[in-house]
Design a protein around this motif. Structure first.
Motif, PDB file in Angstrom:
ATOM      1  N   ARG A 196     104.841  -7.302  -4.332  1.00  0.00           N
ATOM      2  CA  ARG A 196     105.814  -6.208  -4.254  1.00  0.00           C
ATOM      3  C   ARG A 196     106.607  -5.995  -5.539  1.00  0.00           C
ATOM      4  NH1 ARG A 196     105.975  -8.728   0.868  1.00  0.00           N
ATOM      5  NH2 ARG A 196     107.628 -10.125   0.201  1.00  0.00           N
ATOM      6  N   SER A 197     106.420  -6.872  -6.520  1.00  0.00           N
ATOM      7  CA  SER A 197     107.225  -6.775  -7.742  1.00  0.00           C
ATOM      8  C   SER A 197     106.865  -5.542  -8.576  1.00  0.00           C
ATOM      9  CB  SER A 197     107.004  -8.044  -8.579  1.00  0.00           C
ATOM     10  OG  SER A 197     107.265  -7.791  -9.932  1.00  0.00           O
ATOM     11  N   ALA A 198     107.911  -4.774  -8.955  1.00  0.00           N
ATOM     12  CA  ALA A 198     107.691  -3.583  -9.786  1.00  0.00           C
ATOM     13  C   ALA A 198     107.195  -4.002 -11.176  1.00  0.00           C
ATOM     14  CB  ALA A 198     108.989  -2.799  -9.902  1.00  0.00           C
ATOM     15  N   ASP A 199     107.704  -5.142 -11.664  1.00  0.00           N
ATOM     16  CA  ASP A 199     107.263  -5.625 -12.977  1.00  0.00           C
ATOM     17  C   ASP A 199     105.766  -5.938 -12.985  1.00  0.00           C
ATOM     18  OD1 ASP A 199     109.648  -5.474 -14.333  1.00  0.00           O
ATOM     19  OD2 ASP A 199     110.300  -7.495 -13.734  1.00  0.00           O
ATOM     20  N   VAL A 200     105.331  -6.595 -11.927  1.00  0.00           N
ATOM     21  CA  VAL A 200     103.908  -6.970 -11.863  1.00  0.00           C
ATOM     22  C   VAL A 200     103.037  -5.701 -11.814  1.00  0.00           C
ATOM     23  CG1 VAL A 200     102.132  -8.198 -10.538  1.00  0.00           C
ATOM     24  CG2 VAL A 200     104.429  -9.174 -10.752  1.00  0.00           C
ATOM     25  N   LYS A 201     103.490  -4.724 -11.034  1.00  0.00           N
ATOM     26  CA  LYS A 201     102.733  -3.453 -10.935  1.00  0.00           C
ATOM     27  C   LYS A 201     102.602  -2.796 -12.294  1.00  0.00           C
ATOM     28  CE  LYS A 201     103.310  -1.803  -6.266  1.00  0.00           C
ATOM     29  NZ  LYS A 201     104.532  -2.244  -5.607  1.00  0.00           N
ATOM     30  N   LYS A 202     103.660  -2.893 -13.087  1.00  0.00           N
ATOM     31  CA  LYS A 202     103.668  -2.226 -14.382  1.00  0.00           C
ATOM     32  C   LYS A 202     102.878  -3.025 -15.433  1.00  0.00           C
ATOM     33  CE  LYS A 202     107.345  -1.542 -17.072  1.00  0.00           C
ATOM     34  NZ  LYS A 202     108.798  -1.587 -17.114  1.00  0.00           N
ATOM     35  N   VAL A 203     103.102  -4.321 -15.451  1.00  0.00           N
ATOM     36  CA  VAL A 203     102.561  -5.136 -16.552  1.00  0.00           C
ATOM     37  C   VAL A 203     101.119  -5.592 -16.293  1.00  0.00           C
ATOM     38  CG1 VAL A 203     102.951  -7.211 -17.944  1.00  0.00           C
ATOM     39  CG2 VAL A 203     104.888  -5.882 -17.128  1.00  0.00           C
ATOM     40  N   THR A 204     100.839  -5.957 -15.056  1.00  0.00           N
ATOM     41  CA  THR A 204      99.476  -6.405 -14.709  1.00  0.00           C
ATOM     42  C   THR A 204      99.079  -5.784 -13.357  1.00  0.00           C
ATOM     43  OG1 THR A 204     100.425  -8.377 -13.699  1.00  0.00           O
ATOM     44  CG2 THR A 204      99.548  -8.638 -15.921  1.00  0.00           C
ATOM     45  N   PRO A 205      98.810  -4.483 -13.349  1.00  0.00           N
ATOM     46  CA  PRO A 205      98.508  -3.804 -12.075  1.00  0.00           C
ATOM     47  C   PRO A 205      97.348  -4.461 -11.313  1.00  0.00           C
ATOM     48  CG  PRO A 205      98.026  -2.390 -13.983  1.00  0.00           C
ATOM     49  CD  PRO A 205      98.770  -3.565 -14.493  1.00  0.00           C
ATOM     50  N   LEU A 206      96.444  -5.110 -12.047  1.00  0.00           N
ATOM     51  CA  LEU A 206      95.300  -5.741 -11.378  1.00  0.00           C
ATOM     52  C   LEU A 206      95.771  -6.816 -10.390  1.00  0.00           C
ATOM     53  CD1 LEU A 206      92.245  -6.016 -11.120  1.00  0.00           C
ATOM     54  CD2 LEU A 206      92.289  -7.620 -13.031  1.00  0.00           C
ATOM     55  N   ILE A 207      96.827  -7.541 -10.739  1.00  0.00           N
ATOM     56  CA  ILE A 207      97.332  -8.596  -9.843  1.00  0.00           C
ATOM     57  C   ILE A 207      97.890  -7.972  -8.562  1.00  0.00           C
ATOM     58  CG2 ILE A 207      99.092 -10.396  -9.550  1.00  0.00           C
ATOM     59  CD1 ILE A 207      98.762 -11.169 -12.422  1.00  0.00           C
ATOM     60  N   SER A 208      98.698  -6.926  -8.705  1.00  0.00           N
ATOM     61  CA  SER A 208      99.286  -6.292  -7.516  1.00  0.00           C
ATOM     62  C   SER A 208      98.198  -5.845  -6.560  1.00  0.00           C
ATOM     63  CB  SER A 208     100.103  -5.058  -7.897  1.00  0.00           C
ATOM     64  OG  SER A 208     100.947  -5.338  -8.960  1.00  0.00           O
ATOM     65  N   ARG A 209      97.159  -5.258  -7.120  1.00  0.00           N
ATOM     66  CA  ARG A 209      96.107  -4.723  -6.250  1.00  0.00           C
ATOM     67  C   ARG A 209      95.308  -5.846  -5.587  1.00  0.00           C
ATOM     68  NH1 ARG A 209      95.445   0.241  -6.125  1.00  0.00           N
ATOM     69  NH2 ARG A 209      93.192   0.434  -5.912  1.00  0.00           N
ATOM     70  N   THR A 210      95.099  -6.912  -6.311  1.00  0.00           N
ATOM     71  CA  THR A 210      94.334  -8.041  -5.759  1.00  0.00           C
ATOM     72  C   THR A 210      95.036  -8.636  -4.545  1.00  0.00           C
ATOM     73  OG1 THR A 210      93.468  -8.567  -7.941  1.00  0.00           O
ATOM     74  CG2 THR A 210      93.419 -10.334  -6.318  1.00  0.00           C
ATOM     75  N   LEU A 211      96.356  -8.706  -4.615  1.00  0.00           N
ATOM     76  CA  LEU A 211      97.099  -9.395  -3.566  1.00  0.00           C
ATOM     77  C   LEU A 211      97.027  -8.690  -2.216  1.00  0.00           C
ATOM     78  CD1 LEU A 211      99.965 -10.583  -5.811  1.00  0.00           C
ATOM     79  CD2 LEU A 211      98.563 -12.050  -4.357  1.00  0.00           C
ATOM     80  N   ARG A 212      96.784  -7.409  -2.241  1.00  0.00           N
ATOM     81  CA  ARG A 212      96.788  -6.686  -0.964  1.00  0.00           C
ATOM     82  C   ARG A 212      95.704  -7.144  -0.002  1.00  0.00           C
ATOM     83  NH1 ARG A 212      97.116  -0.674  -2.472  1.00  0.00           N
ATOM     84  NH2 ARG A 212      97.892  -1.271  -4.511  1.00  0.00           N
ATOM     85  N   THR A 213      94.599  -7.648  -0.521  1.00  0.00           N
ATOM     86  CA  THR A 213      93.541  -8.136   0.381  1.00  0.00           C
ATOM     87  C   THR A 213      93.448  -9.660   0.362  1.00  0.00           C
ATOM     88  OG1 THR A 213      91.946  -7.697  -1.360  1.00  0.00           O
ATOM     89  CG2 THR A 213      92.094  -6.049   0.409  1.00  0.00           C
ATOM     90  N   LEU A 214      94.495 -10.289  -0.141  1.00  0.00           N
ATOM     91  CA  LEU A 214      94.516 -11.752  -0.108  1.00  0.00           C
ATOM     92  C   LEU A 214      95.135 -12.163   1.226  1.00  0.00           C
ATOM     93  CD1 LEU A 214      95.591 -14.092  -3.010  1.00  0.00           C
ATOM     94  CD2 LEU A 214      96.087 -14.611  -0.637  1.00  0.00           C
ATOM     95  N   SER A 215      94.305 -12.593   2.135  1.00  0.00           N
ATOM     96  CA  SER A 215      94.760 -13.015   3.458  1.00  0.00           C
ATOM     97  C   SER A 215      95.621 -11.931   4.115  1.00  0.00           C
ATOM     98  CB  SER A 215      95.496 -14.346   3.335  1.00  0.00           C
ATOM     99  OG  SER A 215      95.841 -14.790   4.618  1.00  0.00           O
ATOM    100  N   ASN A 216      96.723 -12.340   4.731  1.00  0.00           N
ATOM    101  CA  ASN A 216      97.556 -11.362   5.426  1.00  0.00           C
ATOM    102  C   ASN A 216      99.011 -11.547   5.007  1.00  0.00           C
ATOM    103  OD1 ASN A 216      98.840 -13.418   7.106  1.00  0.00           O
ATOM    104  ND2 ASN A 216      96.817 -13.612   8.019  1.00  0.00           N
ATOM    105  N   VAL A 217      99.846 -10.611   5.438  1.00  0.00           N
ATOM    106  CA  VAL A 217     101.223 -10.603   4.957  1.00  0.00           C
ATOM    107  C   VAL A 217     101.977 -11.882   5.331  1.00  0.00           C
ATOM    108  CG1 VAL A 217     102.157  -9.324   6.948  1.00  0.00           C
ATOM    109  CG2 VAL A 217     103.251  -9.105   4.717  1.00  0.00           C
ATOM    110  N   ARG A 218     101.658 -12.480   6.457  1.00  0.00           N
ATOM    111  CA  ARG A 218     102.361 -13.708   6.878  1.00  0.00           C
ATOM    112  C   ARG A 218     102.061 -14.843   5.908  1.00  0.00           C
ATOM    113  NH1 ARG A 218      99.835 -11.744  11.042  1.00  0.00           N
ATOM    114  NH2 ARG A 218      98.369 -13.436  11.206  1.00  0.00           N
TER     115      ARG A 218
END
Ligand SMILES: Cc1cc2nc3c(=O)[nH]c(=O)nc-3n(C[C@H](O)[C@H](O)[C@H](O)COP(=O)(O)OP(=O)(O)OC[C@H]3O[C@@H](n4cnc5c(N)ncnc54)[C@H](O)[C@@H]3O)c2cc1C
Lengths: 289, 152
Positions: free
Chosen positions: A82-104
């Motif tokens: 959810r970090s805005a910095d991560v989205k800006k600096v390394t968007p690939l990480i933000s996108r990868t996390l969405r399908t990493l297991s589940n939100v819990r």
């Protein structure tokens, strides 16, 4: 369950002191999502767990500057997502996390745990390796820098000493580099992968200047595909070159079978998905949902 | 999962056969086997333990030699119960011995499954361990016959 002692030191340095290089029954515990499974399966019976939850709060934070990100090892994967910095600096990480297991799981599991666990099926290590991330590792004699690509020694095995802790991860900014991560699952989209391929490429149009390609899950540790990188570096990507790259990736990988696929099946996946990852990075199609 | 391979040993086939068929000497070649008990000439009990990183996998195993064609073939059935958790390891092994000049060619194949809670955690670990165990097994057996006779 077998009873164990729990220590909750308030600093990373104190946590390091509580670990014993010769005693595998004393382990650090971060989110506990992986370690608890090992305990439930009966393959780990701790004498003592050293919880990292109360160490300095800087190890649970993310900071960004022009050079990239600094991520504390105790940062929850959900925070990274959810970090805005991560989205800006390394968007690939933000996108990868969405399908990493589940939100819990993501709200509890940490970056340090995702690295130190050493299960080759994890999604974050190949992406961090492709981005060229470097960890700060702290032991009794001070700290050292360790590139993520040198962390893994085998299935569940890392090069960390038993009394060393991952303190932080430094990820160079993605900048103009293009990245894609293809998580190939044979169950649901957020299942453990049968194959993970991360590609981070510096390119001029379709001409590759520098590529870092990493495969995981089909191999017993996340591995950089150096022969495949060398094959495409300096070349203009064509269908024929992509095909060759897929074949080079298969040739340089040692496959492992698991419940998600046999060796011949994973070979075929690798052939196809290395091609897609390179092309995806170049065309901005990253294979994520 | 299936593990198979072959290697040659510097000893005649009947000698290699006797060594492999003798449980007490066989145990010396397999890493991680302890407390071997012979129930009768075709049934054995033992504890098998292997470690990866900070993890320990421990099984109580029973071995039944289901076929013994002297001096060419030994077939065995192995069943294991992980200590402390629900699960089951089952394996079948076939070892074939052939003359290869003055040496003996050993061909082996082990088919195993790991069910229960340990399945997804243990299977890949055992697979990667199996590679090391195979190498050690071959090396130890060859070393035992390096002088042309088994160690005492
Ligand atoms: C249901 C479920 C589904 C999952 N699906 C996925 C998935 O699809 N993709 C994926 O990538 N992952 C998946 N995971 C795994 C998850 O990402 C890991 O369990 C998690 O990242 C581990 O982090 P943790 O903080 O909980 O680690 P812990 O369980 O606390 O620790 C894991 C290991 O790391 C060590 N450790 C922890 N922190 C440090 C440190 N700072 N320094 C040194 N050693 C340390 C511990 O001693 C232990 O050996 C899933 C997990 C679960 C439970």
């Amino acid at each position: 369950m077998i009873p164990f002692e729990l220590s909750e030191p308030t600093s990373l340095a104190a946590a390091v002191k509580l670990l014993n290089p010769d005693d595998p029954t004393i382990r650090p515990i971060a989110g506990g999502t992986a370690l608890m499974l090992m305990m439930k399966a009966g393959v780990f019976n701790p004498e003592k767990l050293i919880s990292l939850r109360k160490i300095e709060s800087k190890y649970s934070s993310i900071s960004a500057d022009a050079s990239g990100l600094k991520i504390g090892a105790m940062t929850a994967l959900g925070m990274l997502e959810r970090s805005a910095d991560v989205k800006k600096v390394t968007p690939l990480i933000s996108r990868t996390l969405r399908t990493l297991s589940n939100v819990r799981v993501r709200n509890v599991a940490t970056v340090g745990g995702a690295l130190a666990h050493g299960d080759p099926h994890m999604d974050l290590p190949p992406v961090l390796m492709a981005l060229g991330a470097v960890m700060t590792v702290v032991g009794p004699n001070g700290e050292r820098k360790l590139p993520v690509e040198e962390l893994f020694a085998g299935y569940y095995e890392t090069v960390l000493e038993k009394n060393e802790l991952i303190a932080e991860v430094h990820v160079p900014a993605q900048g103009t580099r293009k990245g894609a991560y293809f998580k190939v699952t044979t169950g649901s989209a957020d299942d453990w992968p049968a194959l993970g391929v991360a590609a981070v490429i510096e390119a001029d149009g379709k001409t590759v200047k520098n590529a870092r390609i990493v495969a995981s899950a089909a191999t017993d540790k996340a591995t950089r595909l150096k022969a495949t990188e060398a094959l495409i570096n300096g070349k203009t990507v064509t269908d024929a070159l992509l095909k060759e790259a897929g074949e080079a990736a298969v040739a340089e990988s040692e496959f492992i079978a698991d419940v998600r696929g046999s060796v011949p099946y994973k070979r075929e996946l690798m052939k196809v998905y290395v091609r897609r990852a390179i092309n995806g990075a170049l065309e901005g199609k990253d294979g994520l949902h | 999962m299936n593990v198979s391979g072959e290697f040659t040993v510097n000893a005649p086939r009947d000698v290699v056969y006797k060594t492999l068929r003798d449980a007490s000497s066989f145990v010396r070649f397999v890493d991680g086997v302890q407390d071997l008990k012979e129930i009768d000439p075709t049934h054995y009990e033992a504890v098998f333990e292997t470690r990866v990183a900070y993890l320990k996998f421990k099984f109580a195993v029973t071995v039944e030699v289901t076929r013994a064609d002297e001096p060419s073939e030994i077939e065995a059935k192995i069943e294991g119960t992980p200590l402390g958790v629900v699960g089951r390891l089952t394996a079948k092994s076939i070892t074939k011995l052939e003359d290869a000049g003055n040496e003996t060619k050993v061909t082996y194949s082990v088919e195993s499954t790991l069910a229960g809670k340990l399945g997804s955690i243990g299977q890949p670990v055992l697979r990667s361990k199996a590679k090391d165990m195979e190498k050690q097994f071959a090396a130890r057996l060859r070393a035992a016959f390096a002088e042309g006779k088994p160690e005492a």
